[in-house]
Design an enzyme around this catalytic site. Sequence first.
Site, short mmCIF file in Angstrom:
data_model
loop_
_atom_site.label_atom_id
_atom_site.label_comp_id
_atom_site.label_asym_id
_atom_site.label_seq_id
_atom_site.Cartn_x
_atom_site.Cartn_y
_atom_site.Cartn_z
N CYS A 61 25.01 -28.38 -28.04
CA CYS A 61 25.93 -29.52 -27.98
C CYS A 61 25.18 -30.84 -27.98
CB CYS A 61 26.84 -29.43 -26.76
SG CYS A 61 25.96 -29.27 -25.19
N HIS A 98 27.27 -30.48 -20.50
CA HIS A 98 27.77 -30.40 -21.87
C HIS A 98 27.75 -31.81 -22.46
CE1 HIS A 98 29.97 -28.82 -25.21
NE2 HIS A 98 31.08 -29.51 -24.97
#
Length: 367
Positions: free
Chosen positions: A32, A310
């Site tokens: 990510c 994330h």
Amino acid sequence: MGANGSKLEKSLGDQFPEGERYFGLENFGNTCYCNSVLQALYFCVPFRDQLLEYYADNKSAGEAEENLLTCLAELFSMISSHKKKTGVFAPKRFVQRVRKENESFRGYMHQDAHEFLNYLLNVLVDILEKESKGAKDSTETSSLEKSVAGQDDFKANGTQKEPFVTWVHKNFQGILTNETRCLRCETVTARDETFFDLSLDIEQNSSITSCLKNFSSTETLNAEDKFFCDKCCSLQEAQKRMKIKKAPHILVIHLKRFKYMEQLNRYKKLSYRVVFPLELKLNNTVENEDSEYSLFAVVVHVGSGPNHGHYVSLVKSHNHWLFFDDENVEMIDESAVQTFFGSSQEYSSNTDHGYILFYERAGDGKR
């Protein structure tokens, strides 16, 4: 993203930008950090255009040796020329190349998006510089030309030639000047340094403007930190400050949200609320001329600590704001950008905080 893609197309309807593509990127195990940065760079229109131009030139010239630049150019080309307007793309070849060339990104651990952005831009510059040198060397056919080539780095007046400027430099590079004023003789010593992004210290309930002001604030050098003045030929008290000598076309601001805490013997994430405006005036430049910028992308860190979490990205494209979370893409309202400023309290359930900001200088492009 089949359902999400069709939903996005329906929500834009007739307003779907001509020739634009909105694709999510597949995650290959904690990639990510890579996907969020790629989305921000893809919607940095001048950078994308020049990368696509590079790809077209090299494709017509024949098969180029694969490197990070060719993989990135191929990825952007495949997305921009896709027959569908929305969908999911797997940047497998690019990620494999990143992992092959840098062992830091080989594992499946959480990585830092800012470190990846810095690494990527510097590698692109290195490749372009080597290609430029290779092209120059190939034109030097005679021994006479080769003997003169050793002197090419110097101008007629004996000063060194300006370094080769790539289109990466033209987009992202700015110049800082470090000014030190001796408090005894008032002599000012200035030293220039280039940057691709500004890393700013942050404080609770502050703004980008105040962070920039602190970045350029005057610091007094005294006691053990005295400055050696060449004119006085001795250590003297001095005042030091950093100013922006040349503002870049694309201003990348990195908020230093991860701070090493000695008492904890580890890094801690600062969830501080830092307001980043949609329109920014840069007024701490050497010329004291305001440079106006518009926000077009934000890389957001989600999570409470530096070693896990994330990354997602927010992007402005053709006056619409989009939210990219790996494979998923959706439209968001402009006001939603404010939810990523950070928390005004030390402990909050909201862990989605703006981390890297991308601003484009007014007049340099259309959004």
